[in-house]
Design a protein around this motif. Sequence first.
Motif, mmCIF file in Angstrom:
data_model
loop_
_atom_site.group_PDB
_atom_site.id
_atom_site.type_symbol
_atom_site.label_atom_id
_atom_site.label_comp_id
_atom_site.label_asym_id
_atom_site.label_seq_id
_atom_site.Cartn_x
_atom_site.Cartn_y
_atom_site.Cartn_z
ATOM 1 N N MET A 1 47.285 36.889 27.909
ATOM 2 C CA MET A 1 46.711 36.278 29.096
ATOM 3 C C MET A 1 45.292 35.810 28.780
ATOM 4 S SD MET A 1 49.063 36.324 31.370
ATOM 5 C CE MET A 1 48.207 36.023 32.921
ATOM 6 N N ALA A 2 45.053 34.519 28.959
ATOM 7 C CA ALA A 2 43.739 33.936 28.669
ATOM 8 C C ALA A 2 43.427 32.869 29.716
ATOM 9 C CB ALA A 2 43.711 33.344 27.265
ATOM 10 N N THR A 3 43.649 33.221 30.979
ATOM 11 C CA THR A 3 43.556 32.244 32.073
ATOM 12 C C THR A 3 42.160 32.129 32.667
ATOM 13 O OG1 THR A 3 44.308 33.938 33.622
ATOM 14 C CG2 THR A 3 45.985 32.489 32.695
ATOM 15 N N GLY B 1 35.539 32.216 39.057
ATOM 16 C CA GLY B 1 34.303 31.663 39.576
ATOM 17 C C GLY B 1 34.463 30.427 40.434
ATOM 18 N N ALA B 2 35.653 29.792 40.421
ATOM 19 C CA ALA B 2 35.896 28.631 41.272
ATOM 20 C C ALA B 2 36.693 28.998 42.521
ATOM 21 C CB ALA B 2 36.649 27.546 40.491
ATOM 22 N N ASN B 3 36.908 30.293 42.740
ATOM 23 C CA ASN B 3 37.660 30.776 43.895
ATOM 24 C C ASN B 3 36.695 31.508 44.816
ATOM 25 O OD1 ASN B 3 39.311 32.123 45.734
ATOM 26 N ND2 ASN B 3 40.910 32.536 44.210
ATOM 27 N N ILE B 4 36.112 30.787 45.779
ATOM 28 C CA ILE B 4 35.064 31.374 46.610
ATOM 29 C C ILE B 4 35.591 32.527 47.447
ATOM 30 C CG2 ILE B 4 35.409 29.733 48.495
ATOM 31 C CD1 ILE B 4 32.062 31.265 47.286
ATOM 32 N N ASP B 5 36.862 32.467 47.884
ATOM 33 C CA ASP B 5 37.426 33.580 48.645
ATOM 34 C C ASP B 5 37.482 34.844 47.796
ATOM 35 O OD1 ASP B 5 37.774 32.001 50.888
ATOM 36 O OD2 ASP B 5 39.832 31.448 50.358
ATOM 37 N N MET B 6 37.831 34.684 46.534
ATOM 38 C CA MET B 6 37.949 35.836 45.648
ATOM 39 C C MET B 6 36.575 36.382 45.274
ATOM 40 S SD MET B 6 40.524 36.027 42.397
ATOM 41 C CE MET B 6 40.797 37.529 41.444
ATOM 42 N N THR B 7 35.614 35.497 45.020
ATOM 43 C CA THR B 7 34.277 35.986 44.685
ATOM 44 C C THR B 7 33.653 36.723 45.861
ATOM 45 O OG1 THR B 7 33.271 33.851 45.291
ATOM 46 C CG2 THR B 7 33.835 34.184 42.968
ATOM 47 N N GLY C 1 41.488 32.661 39.110
ATOM 48 C CA GLY C 1 41.787 34.083 39.061
ATOM 49 C C GLY C 1 43.233 34.505 39.184
ATOM 50 N N GLU C 2 44.205 33.563 39.208
ATOM 51 C CA GLU C 2 45.602 33.969 39.384
ATOM 52 C C GLU C 2 46.092 34.885 38.268
ATOM 53 O OE1 GLU C 2 45.380 29.806 41.271
ATOM 54 O OE2 GLU C 2 44.608 30.817 39.487
ATOM 55 N N GLY C 3 45.606 34.662 37.041
ATOM 56 C CA GLY C 3 46.048 35.503 35.934
ATOM 57 C C GLY C 3 45.677 36.961 36.128
ATOM 58 N N ILE C 4 44.489 37.188 36.670
ATOM 59 C CA ILE C 4 44.052 38.551 36.956
ATOM 60 C C ILE C 4 44.989 39.193 37.968
ATOM 61 C CG2 ILE C 4 42.201 39.935 37.977
ATOM 62 C CD1 ILE C 4 40.216 37.853 36.894
ATOM 63 N N LEU C 5 45.331 38.463 39.008
ATOM 64 C CA LEU C 5 46.190 39.006 40.063
ATOM 65 C C LEU C 5 47.609 39.226 39.569
ATOM 66 C CD1 LEU C 5 44.906 36.893 43.089
ATOM 67 C CD2 LEU C 5 44.126 39.145 42.294
ATOM 68 N N MET C 6 48.111 38.369 38.679
ATOM 69 C CA MET C 6 49.440 38.564 38.106
ATOM 70 C C MET C 6 49.507 39.863 37.307
ATOM 71 S SD MET C 6 51.128 35.054 36.712
ATOM 72 C CE MET C 6 49.617 34.332 36.125
ATOM 73 N N ALA C 7 48.464 40.099 36.514
ATOM 74 C CA ALA C 7 48.428 41.340 35.725
ATOM 75 C C ALA C 7 48.320 42.560 36.640
ATOM 76 C CB ALA C 7 47.264 41.296 34.751
ATOM 77 N N LYS C 8 47.536 42.423 37.697
ATOM 78 C CA LYS C 8 47.412 43.523 38.659
ATOM 79 C C LYS C 8 48.757 43.861 39.281
ATOM 80 C CE LYS C 8 45.046 44.869 42.935
ATOM 81 N NZ LYS C 8 44.195 44.398 44.067
ATOM 82 N N GLU C 9 49.595 42.836 39.532
ATOM 83 C CA GLU C 9 50.898 43.035 40.157
ATOM 84 C C GLU C 9 51.800 43.949 39.339
ATOM 85 O OE1 GLU C 9 52.549 42.002 43.072
ATOM 86 O OE2 GLU C 9 50.474 41.716 43.713
ATOM 87 N N ILE C 10 51.637 43.962 38.028
ATOM 88 C CA ILE C 10 52.487 44.832 37.203
ATOM 89 C C ILE C 10 51.742 46.096 36.773
ATOM 90 C CG2 ILE C 10 53.867 42.880 36.396
ATOM 91 C CD1 ILE C 10 52.429 43.277 33.644
ATOM 92 N N GLY C 11 50.618 46.383 37.437
ATOM 93 C CA GLY C 11 49.955 47.666 37.219
ATOM 94 C C GLY C 11 48.707 47.652 36.385
ATOM 95 N N ALA C 12 48.231 46.472 35.935
ATOM 96 C CA ALA C 12 47.015 46.419 35.122
ATOM 97 C C ALA C 12 45.818 46.906 35.920
ATOM 98 C CB ALA C 12 46.770 45.004 34.614
ATOM 99 N N HIS D 1 28.504 31.259 37.852
ATOM 100 C CA HIS D 1 28.712 30.840 36.469
ATOM 101 C C HIS D 1 29.774 31.646 35.734
ATOM 102 C CE1 HIS D 1 27.809 28.904 32.732
ATOM 103 N NE2 HIS D 1 27.340 29.992 32.155
ATOM 104 N N HIS D 2 29.780 32.959 35.893
ATOM 105 C CA HIS D 2 30.678 33.790 35.084
ATOM 106 C C HIS D 2 31.065 35.022 35.881
ATOM 107 C CE1 HIS D 2 32.234 34.970 31.046
ATOM 108 N NE2 HIS D 2 32.098 36.189 31.523
ATOM 109 N N THR D 3 32.333 35.395 35.792
ATOM 110 C CA THR D 3 32.786 36.629 36.432
ATOM 111 C C THR D 3 32.994 37.670 35.339
ATOM 112 O OG1 THR D 3 35.040 35.697 36.435
ATOM 113 C CG2 THR D 3 33.771 35.551 38.458
ATOM 114 N N MET D 4 32.170 38.717 35.363
ATOM 115 C CA MET D 4 32.226 39.731 34.313
ATOM 116 C C MET D 4 33.407 40.672 34.470
ATOM 117 S SD MET D 4 29.003 38.587 34.469
ATOM 118 C CE MET D 4 28.115 39.535 35.703
ATOM 119 N N GLY D 5 33.979 40.738 35.675
ATOM 120 C CA GLY D 5 35.095 41.640 35.909
ATOM 121 C C GLY D 5 36.433 41.012 35.606
ATOM 122 N N GLY D 6 37.436 41.879 35.430
ATOM 123 C CA GLY D 6 38.779 41.386 35.162
ATOM 124 C C GLY D 6 39.685 42.485 34.673
#
Length: 599
Positions: free
Chosen positions: A336-338, A342-348, A369-380, A537-542
């Motif tokens: 996963m390298a999505t 930072g372009a999702n104001i609702d998520m930020t 941020g969809e990649g982060i949420l996809m990984a979360k869905e399977i327990g990441a 500019h950058h989201t340090m979390g994930g």
Amino acid sequence: MFQKRNLLLIMLTFVLLFTFSVGCNGDKEVGEEPGEEELALEEGTYEGSSYGHNAEIEVEVTIEDEDISDIEVLSHEESEILTDPVFEEIIPAIVENNNTNVDSISGATVTSLALVSAVEDALKEAGAEEYFEGEMVEVDSASEIADSTYDVVVVGGGGAGLVSAIEAKSQGADVVLLEKMPYLGGNTLVSGGEFNAPNTWVQENPDIDDSVDQFVEDTLEGGDYEADEDLVQTLAENVTEDAEWMKDYVGVEFVDDYLMHFGGHEVPRALYPIGGSGLELISSLEERALDDEIPIKFNTEAKELLTDEDGRVVGVKVEDHEGEIANIEAEDGVIMATGGFGANIDMTQKYNPDIDDRYNTTNVPGATGEGILMAKEIGADLVDMEFIQTYPTCNTQTGHLSYVADTRFDGAILVNQEGERFVEELDRRDVISEAILDQTGSVAYLMWDNHIKENSNMDNYMTEFENLKETDQIIKADSIEEAAEFFEIDVDELKNTVEQYNEYVKQGEDEDFNRRGDLLELKEGPYYIQEVAPAIHHTMGGIKINEEAQVIDTEGEIIEGLYAAGEITGGIHGNNRLGGNAIADLIVFGRIAGDNVSK
């Protein structure tokens, strides 16, 4: 006319960058039948222009038998990564259908609109009293997708995804790269492309005293010791070797006698690519990937991670822009390298309510941020999601990262409306950003003179400079007084500030803010002042990963078959990422992911 069009495009940037398949259809509705009127175009060739991201797009339109027979782009200053899908898809659509009512290319809306507007400008010269109106012309730039199997599936075509795919391919894996946008690059494309590494071939030239330990300490301290120390150690120990890999294997060209000194670093250690932007990195990575015959599926969005009965990740469910679904299976694993969000104001705002409407964003529209949420869905497990960084010196109207403002690293000073310095110019990005927001108008003014200009790489960014001039965000003046008056800065106080700062330069110590780096006097006209403001500019979390780039679940266990690299991951930068560490991060963990998934 130009100013109105420029203002319109700036407004459209905010409205349209986060929408997909937006039509440029004037007063007509999508699907409306063509009009009956004759346009009576005169035969010949006609030129037109319209403003894109960076400058005018100029076209030549040929009319034969009252139809558009040919369109040639005469000049533009857009990124070729962005213009390739726009020019290759929209121009044939206009010519074939004799109609400028076409789709925009997702993620390249401003460039698409500018191209269409330039063609329409030429049509007016040919005698068209109205634009060509008719049924919306569909633009199809999607790759074909079907159920298929590869050794490795890489999701995301930014820097991390390209590095991962190239490394996995070099280890003998059969690799496919999936990208939801119609072009490669992600946030790497709009970055400066510089990245930090200790003890490189460039540091040997000026004989800078640097070390892996100093790199680790700077990074940990810069993130308030919130980062995962093991990940930081891995970053520091591998990045110099990986810089050599980027130079020798990928083919990235670097300036061999110049290093950037980003804020928070004790010494200058950032390698500087030719051209001073991420375009050099992405262009070189793309060429390497194509040479390695890695298939790249554009307009292909990952929707779900597929797992087997044991919870191992075995593939990705994807969807193209027309809604077609396919399962892409991975024998060895998925990377996963999505990117970040930072372009999702609702998520930020969900994760950090302080990141509010005071901020624009430097991010590309795909960083949602969809990649982060996809990984979360399977327990990441997700870490540090509240740590969202702003960049202090951005375009005040669009939020775009300003390369001209890199003069800050080469001696320029920051002042406020009152003409006073208020922060160390090489402090951390979050510190400077908050300090700027505390000033009058929530903006600051970056000031430099001709000597500092000559000491910088500003000549690489004259297109942006002219754009800033056109939008009244920068002034070049013969005197301090003239420059200050343009922005209504207190002239007397600014002159006092410059005089005091020059004294500090002569004595070799900045007594007000203890500025690091080289201190240079401001005493040689012309003088420059640029209005700047911070942007997301950058989201340090994930996603949480270990040193092997394996994804960790909420129980602390490895999710087999799943790897991650780049801005999609968390834990590497703590609550503040130092400048030049994002590219270093994606290269190091991209290579680690590509190597380990292939074993």
